[in-house]
Enzyme design. Structure first.
Site, mmCIF file in Angstrom:
data_model
loop_
_atom_site.group_PDB
_atom_site.id
_atom_site.type_symbol
_atom_site.label_atom_id
_atom_site.label_comp_id
_atom_site.label_asym_id
_atom_site.label_seq_id
_atom_site.Cartn_x
_atom_site.Cartn_y
_atom_site.Cartn_z
ATOM 1 N N GLU A 1 -42.345 -66.716 10.252
ATOM 2 C CA GLU A 1 -43.048 -67.725 9.466
ATOM 3 C C GLU A 1 -42.215 -68.987 9.265
ATOM 4 O OE1 GLU A 1 -46.164 -65.108 6.896
ATOM 5 O OE2 GLU A 1 -44.076 -64.982 6.267
ATOM 6 N N GLU B 1 -47.444 -57.585 11.825
ATOM 7 C CA GLU B 1 -47.676 -57.134 10.461
ATOM 8 C C GLU B 1 -49.160 -56.819 10.329
ATOM 9 O OE1 GLU B 1 -46.280 -59.765 7.372
ATOM 10 O OE2 GLU B 1 -44.401 -60.187 8.418
#
Length: 972
Positions: free
Chosen positions: A416, A492
Site C-alpha cells: 500500500e 489479502e
C-alpha cells in the site's frame, strides 16, 4: 554544527544512514565466536530529539537511569513511565509533512556495558549487528560515534574492530520514535519504538565469510539439483550426503530430492574458507512463472496462506524462538502452507523455521506509505526521487539478508505505497540481483513491476471474473493484456476480525475451480491485543490515544494468547488438502488429493459409522498412494443394519500415519461426514386442555402468564424473559468498515430499531388442547413489524412450540437472527448437545464444526473475542440438554441453533472489553430458527446472498421437557 544539530538533521534526512557496512546474508551458524548483547540495559527517555549526548562520553554515570530489557519496546516496559503504545491503521500519528516529524519526538537513550569473554579470539575483525530498531538509531561505542541508520525491521552492522577493549566496553544507542523513516513504515500495527530485535557482537576471523549466496535449483524433468555457492572470499562447498566438494563459484549437478513446503528436504553442508566454517542448509527448488502460472519444481502452487505480523501480547514485536516455532507449528497443523510476512521481513530465525518445517514465504520489504492516501498521495515517497536511495537500501537489506532461504519463493516490494518510480527502481535492482524469484506488489494495477496479478479483498464475483480472465479493464490496453496473462493471488482476503470470517468455503471453491487463481493469504494471523491490567487485552484508544483505529488491530485467526479462534478451525477445514465426498447411502466415497507435491501415502484413512452421534462401528480404509491432483473412488464397509428412525452417517478422517516434525501420528489433516439416514424428530405431543388459575394458565407441563401469554415455567423450572428475538450484539463484520460510509449493517439495524423491539400482545387464546398467543413485534418509529403467533401444546411431559412468523411492511434489510429467547436459573450452566461442534458455527462459518454429541459448561461456550460481540452459536442442533446437575431441561423437536450465555445480549452489546462482562443470576438461552451470516465486511465483502436472513414467512418448531434425573441424555 553541534551534536544536537547533527541528531535532529539525521532524523529528518531521507537518506538511509551512514557508517553501516553493506548488507549481507544473515550470519548463519558457524565456528566463529559471537557475543549476545541482549539483556538489561540502562535507559533514559527524553520528550525531544535534541536531548544532550553527554551520555556517550567515557565515564558517564547512568546509575540513576531506569533499566530496560533489550530486545524490547520501551513503551511496553516501565509500567507507563516510558510512554504508551499507540495504534493506527492508515493515518500517520503526526502531520503529513515529509520528511519532517514533530519536535515532540520521544527519544530513548540506551547504555550497555560489557566485557569480551575470555575466549574472544585475538586478531581478526569485529562487527556489531542490530537486527531491528524502531525507528532510527545513532550509535556510539566507547565514546566513538559509529554512525546512524533507519529501516526498523532490517539489519544494520558496524565495523568495530578498533573500538573494542577487553573489559568495560560501553555501547550507547540513541533511538528516536519518529524520523523520516516513519513515513516509510505506516503498516497497520501498533507504533512501538525501541531496540526490539537482537544486538550481537560478531568476531570475524581473517579469511571469514563476508557474504555468500546459495543458488540451488531443481530440474524436475531430470530429477537433479544444481548447486553453486558464491562466496566472498572464495572457499570450498561441502555437502557430504550428496558427495559435493567443489570450489565456491563452481556448479555441481547431482540427483536430489527437491525442497517444497510439503516436503521440506534440506541437505546439510558447509562453506569452508581459510578463516571460517559456515553451516549451509541447502534446499533445491526452482520457482518461476510460466504458462501463466506460478510453479515450483514444475508444478503449479495453490497458496493456502496467511498474513503474519510479528506480535506477542506482552512483548510486542519482540519474539523469542519458542513463540516463532509455535506460530509455524500452528500453521502446519491447520493446513496452512504459505505465509506473507506483512509488511516487513520477519526475524530471520522465523525463516529458518519455514525452511525446516516447510512453508512457502512471500518476503515483504519494510515499506508502506498508506497514510499519504489521506492527502491524495501528494508527496508520496515512492514517487519522489529523493527517497529512492532509501527505498533501494531497504530492498537490498531484505534480499541480501534472506536470499539463502529456500522457503522464500517471492519477493514483495512492500504494501500500500501507491505507485511511483521508486518501486520500479526497487524491482529493477531485485531482478538483477536475484532473478530466481518472482516479484509481488499489489498496489499497482498495471502490474508493470510484478510477475503476477494481486488484489486485496476482491469479492467472490470479482475473483470468479478474474479466474475466467474477464476482470474489469483499465484505461491502458497494454496493462490489461499484461495483467490478463498473469496468474492471480489474493494477497489479502477474508478479514479475520472478531466473529468470522464468513465466505471462506466459497473463496476456496473458486481457487480450486480456476487454475489461474492460485489461492491467497487471509488477513491475518493473530489479534494484536496488548496485555492490559484493566481490560485483559487492549486495543486502539485504550492507552489514551487521541488518534486511533480502535479494535481494527484485533483481526487475526489466533487470539492474542495464540489460542486458535473458530475462524482458524474453519480455515483448516476449508483448505484441507484432501477432499472426501460421495454418497453415504450407497456407501461410496471419492477421495481427491489436492496437495501440490505429496501423494497420500503419509496418511491413514479412518472411518466410523455413527448412529445419532454415537460410533457403532469403525475401522481403516485401504487407500492407494494417490498422486497430487489425482482421485480414487472406494466402497465403504457394509454398515450395520439400517435404522430409518435414527440419524446415521459416515465420519471419515485423514490423519498422519506417523510422527512428523510438526505433528504427531494421528493428527487429523482432513475430515468429512457423509449422511446415510436423516433420522426422525420426536412427534409433537398430544394436547391437554389449558387450565386458568389466577394470573396463570397451566398447559400440561407448561405455565404461562394469562395476560401476556409468556412462558413462565416448564415442568416446574422457572423461565424468564421469554419472547421472539431478532437482535444480536453486532459483530465487527456487522459494523463494517468505519471509513466507508454506509458499510455498516449494524448501523442500519440500529437505525431501524431492531435492538429495541417492542412486543404487543394481540390475543391469548386458550383452546381445547392448546394455547395460541398472537403478537406483533415491531421497532419504535416504524410501520415495519413481524406478526408472531405462538402455538403451544403439551401432554404433561413435553411442551411443544410452533412459532409462525410473517413480516409486515417493506423490509429492506435482513434480520440479525430469528428465534426465541428465554432465561433460566444460573445453575443451569452445563450443556450436552447433538449438533455441530465443538466450537461455534454460523451459516457461513461452520466448516470446522462436526456433527456429533458434545458437552461444555456455559462459560466454555463463550468465544473470547477481544471486543465482545455475538458469539457461541452451535448450529444444526438436534437436541440440547441444559442441567443444574439435578433436573435437566431437554430442548429438541426440530433443528435449531442454540446459544447459552451468563449475560444478556444487551450486556454483551454494551461491553467494550471482556472484563465488562459479569455473569448474573440468569443463563440466557437463545434458540434460533435462523441467523444472518457473518461475512467479512469489516474489510471486505459482506454476507453472500445464500446466507442472508431476509424477512419472510417462517415456521419454527421446538419442544421442551424437564426430567427428574441428572443422568445425561443419550440417544436410544
Amino acid at each position: 554544527m553541534t551534536d544536537t544539530d547533527t541528531d535532529i538533521a539525521y532524523v529528518v534526512d531521507v537518506s538511509p544512514g551512514s557508517g553501516t557496512l553493506p548488507p549481507r546474508a544473515w550470519p548463519p551458524a558457524s565456528d566463529a565466536t559471537r557475543l549476545s548483547l541482549n539483556g538489561s540495559w540502562r535507559f533514559r527517555l527524553s520528550p525531544y530529539a535534541d536531548a544532550d549526548t553527554a551520555f556517550t562520553a567515557e565515564g558517564y554515570d547512568a546509575s540513576a537511569w531506569d533499566t530496560l530489557r533489550v530486545p524490547g519496546h520501551w513503551v511496553l516496559q516501565g509500567q507507563g513511565r516510558h510512554g504508551s503504545p499507540a495504534y493506527t491503521n492508515t493515518p500517520y500519528p503526526f502531520p503529513v509533512d515529509p520528511p519532517f516529524v514533530p519536535t515532540e519526538n520521544p527519544t530513548g537513550d540506551h547504555l550497555h556495558t560489557f566485557d569480551l569473554p575470555a575466549h574472544w579470539p585475538a586478531g581478526g575483525e569485529a562487527v556489531l549487528r542490530f537486527d531491528g530498531v524502531e525507528s532510527c538509531a545513532r550509535v556510539w561505542l566507547n565514546g566513538a560515534e559509529l554512525g546512524e541508520f533507519k529501516g526498523s525491521r532490517l539489519p544494520h552492522e558496524f565495523a568495530v574492530t578498533g573500538q573494542l577493549r577487553p573489559r568495560g566496553n560501553v555501547l550507547a544507542v540513541r533511538v528516536h520514535q519518529w524520523s523520516s523513516g516513519s513515513y516509510l513504515e505506516d503498516q497497520d500495527q501498533w507504533w512501538l519504538p525501541g531496540i526490539f530485535r537482537d544486538v550481537t557482537l560478531l568476531h570475524r576471523p581473517e579469511g571469514a565469510v563476508r557474504d555468500h549466496f546459495v543458488h540451488a535449483s531443481y530440474d524436475h524433468v531430470r530429477g537433479t539439483g544444481t548447486l553453486r555457492v558464491d562466496s566472498e572470499p572464495a572457499g570450498r562447498v561441502l555437502v557430504p550426503e550428496l558427495g559435493i566438494d567443489v570450489a565456491s563459484g563452481e556448479t555441481a549437478t547431482v540427483p536430489v530430492e527437491p525442497w517444497s513446503a510439503e516436503q521440506p528436504r534440506l541437505y546439510e553442508g558447509e562453506l569452508v574458507t581459510d578463516g571460517e566454517r559456515v553451516r549451509l542448509r541447502v534446499g533445491f527448488r526452482t520457482v518461476r512463472v510460466e504458462d501463466g502460472l506460478i510453479k515450483a519444481n514444475g508444478r503449479p502452487l495453490l497458496f493456502r496462506g496467511v498474513n503474519r505480523h510479528e506480535f506477542h501480547p506482552e512483548t510486542g514485536r519482540t519474539l523469542d524462538l519458542a513463540t516463532m516455532r509455535e506460530d509455524v507449528l500452528l500453521m502446519k497443523r491447520h493446513n496452512i502452507n504459505a505465509v506473507r510476512t506483512s509488511h516487513y521481513p520477519p526475524h530471520p530465525a522465523f525463516l529458518d523455521l519455514c525452511d525446516e518445517l516447510g512453508l512457502w514465504v512471500v518476503d515483504e520489504c519494510d515499506l508502506e506509505t498508506h497514510g499519504f492516501h489521506a492527502v491524495g498521495w501528494r508527496g508520496n515517497p515512492v514517487a519522489d526521487p529523493r527517497w529512492t536511495p532509501a527505498l533501494l537500501d531497504r530492498a537490498a537489506r531484505m534480499v541480501e539478508r534472506d536470499k539463502n532461504h529456500p522457503s522464500v519463493v517471492v519477493w514483495s516490494l512492500g504494501n500500500e505505497c501507491g505507485t511511483g518510480e521508486g518501486l520500479s527502481a526497487m524491482a529493477a535492482w531485485i531482478r538483477e540481483r536475484d532473478p530466481s524469484r518472482p516479484l509481488h506488489y499489489e498496489g499497482d494495477r498495471s502490474c508493470k513491476d510484478t510477475d503476477f496479478y494481486s488484489r486485496m479483498y476482491a469479492d467472490h464475483a470479482e475473483v470468479e471474473a478474474i479466474g475466467r480472465g474477464e476482470e474489469a479493464a483499465l484505461d491502458d490496453p497494454e496493462s490489461d493484456a499484461r495483467r490478463r496473462a498473469m496468474p492471480f493471488v489474493q494477497c489479502e482476503y477474508a478479514h479475520a476480525m472478531g466473529n468470522g470470517p464468513g465466505g471462506l468455503a466459497e473463496y476456496q471453491e473458486l481457487f480450486e475451480k480456476y487454475p489461474r487463481l492460485q489461492g491467497g493469504f487471509v488477513w491475518e494471523w493473530i489479534d494484536h491485543g496488548l496485555a492490559h491490567p484493566e481490560f485483559g487485552y487492549a486495543y486502539g484508544g485504550d492507552f489514551g490515544e487521541e488518534l486511533h483505529d480502535g479494535n481494527f488491530v484485533c483481526d487475526g485467526l489466533l487470539f492474542p494468547d495464540r489460542t486458535p479462534s473458530p475462524g482458524l478451525t474453519a480455515f483448516k477445514s476449508v483448505v484441507q488438502p484432501v477432499r472426501m465426498d460421495g454418497d453415504g447411502r450407497e456407501g461410496v466415497v471419492r477421495i481427491r488429493n489436492l496437495y501440490d507435491v505429496s501423494d497420500l501415502s503419509h496418511l491413514e484413512f479412518a472411518w466410523a459409522y455413527e448412529k445419532d452421534g454415537a460410533t457403532v462401528r469403525e475401522g481403516v480404509l485401504d487407500v492407494p498412494a494417490v498422486g497430487p491432483g489425482g482421485s480414487v473412488e472406494l466402497a465403504l464397509p457394509e454398515p450395520p443394519r439400517r435404522d430409518p428412525d435414527a440419524e446415521t452417517q459416515w465420519t471419515l478422517r485423514a490423519r498422519l500415519a506417523k510422527d512428523t516434525a510438526w505433528a504427531e501420528r494421528g493428527h487429523v489433516v482432513a475430515w468429512a461426514q457423509l449422511p446415510v439416514e436423516g433420522g426422525m424428530q420426536p412427534p409433537a405431543p398430544g394436547g391437554s386442555a389449558p387450565v386458568r388459575a389466577g394470573g396463570r394458565i397451566a398447559l400440561g407441563c407448561g405455565e404461562f402468564d394469562a395476560r401476556t401469554g409468556a412462558l413462565l415455567a416448564v415442568g416446574g423450572l422457572p423461565v424468564t424473559g421469554f419472547g421472539c428475538d431478532v437482535w444480536r450484539a453486532p459483530t465487527d463484520n456487522d459494523n463494517g468498515m468505519p471509513w466507508v460510509a454506509g458499510s455498516s449493517l449494524a448501523a442500519k439495524w440500529r437505525a431501524l430499531g431492531l435492538d429495541r423491539m417492542q412486543h404487543r400482545v394481540e390475543a391469548v387464546e386458550p383452546r381445547a388442547d392448546s394455547l395460541v398467543v398472537r403478537t406483533r413485534v415491531a421497532p419504535a418509529a416504524s410501520d415495519l413489524a413481524l406478526r408472531v403467533t405462538y402455538h403451544w401444546i403439551s401432554n404433561g411431559i413435553r411442551l411443544a412450540l410452533r412459532m409462525d412468523v410473517e413480516p409486515e411492511g417493506a423490509w429492506q434489510v435482513p434480520l440479525p437472527r430469528l428465534g426465541v429467547r428465554l432465561g433460566l436459573p444460573a445453575a443451569y450452566d452445563r450443556v450436552t448437545w447433538f449438533g455441530a461442534g465443538p466450537g461455534e458455527s454460523y451459516p457461513d462459518t461452520g466448516a470446522g464444526a462436526m456433527l456429533g454429541i458434545w458437552s461444555a459448561t456455559v462459560p466454555e461456550l463463550q468465544t473470547p473475542y477481544v471486543r465482545p460481540q455475538e458469539n457461541g452459536a452451535r448450529s444444526g442442533t438436534r437436541w440440547a440438554e441444559l442441567t443444574d446437575g439435578v433436573r435437566p431441561l431437554l430442548v429438541d423437536g426440530g433443528t435449531f441453533a442454540f446459544t447459552a450465555r451468563p449475560w444478556s445480549t444487551r450486556e454483551l452489546d454494551a461491553a467494550a472489553h471482556r472484563t465488562d462482562l459479569v455473569a448474573g443470576d440468569t443463563v440466557w438461552l437463545h434458540l434460533d430458527a435462523r441467523q444472518h451470516g457473518i461475512g467479512s465486511a469489516s474489510c471486505g465483502p459482506g454476507v453472500l446472498p445464500d446466507h442472508r436472513l431476509r424477512p419472510g414467512q417462517e415456521q419454527f418448531r421446538v419442544q421442551f421437557s424437564v426430567r427428574d434425573s441428572a443422568a445425561p441424555r443419550r440417544p436410544a
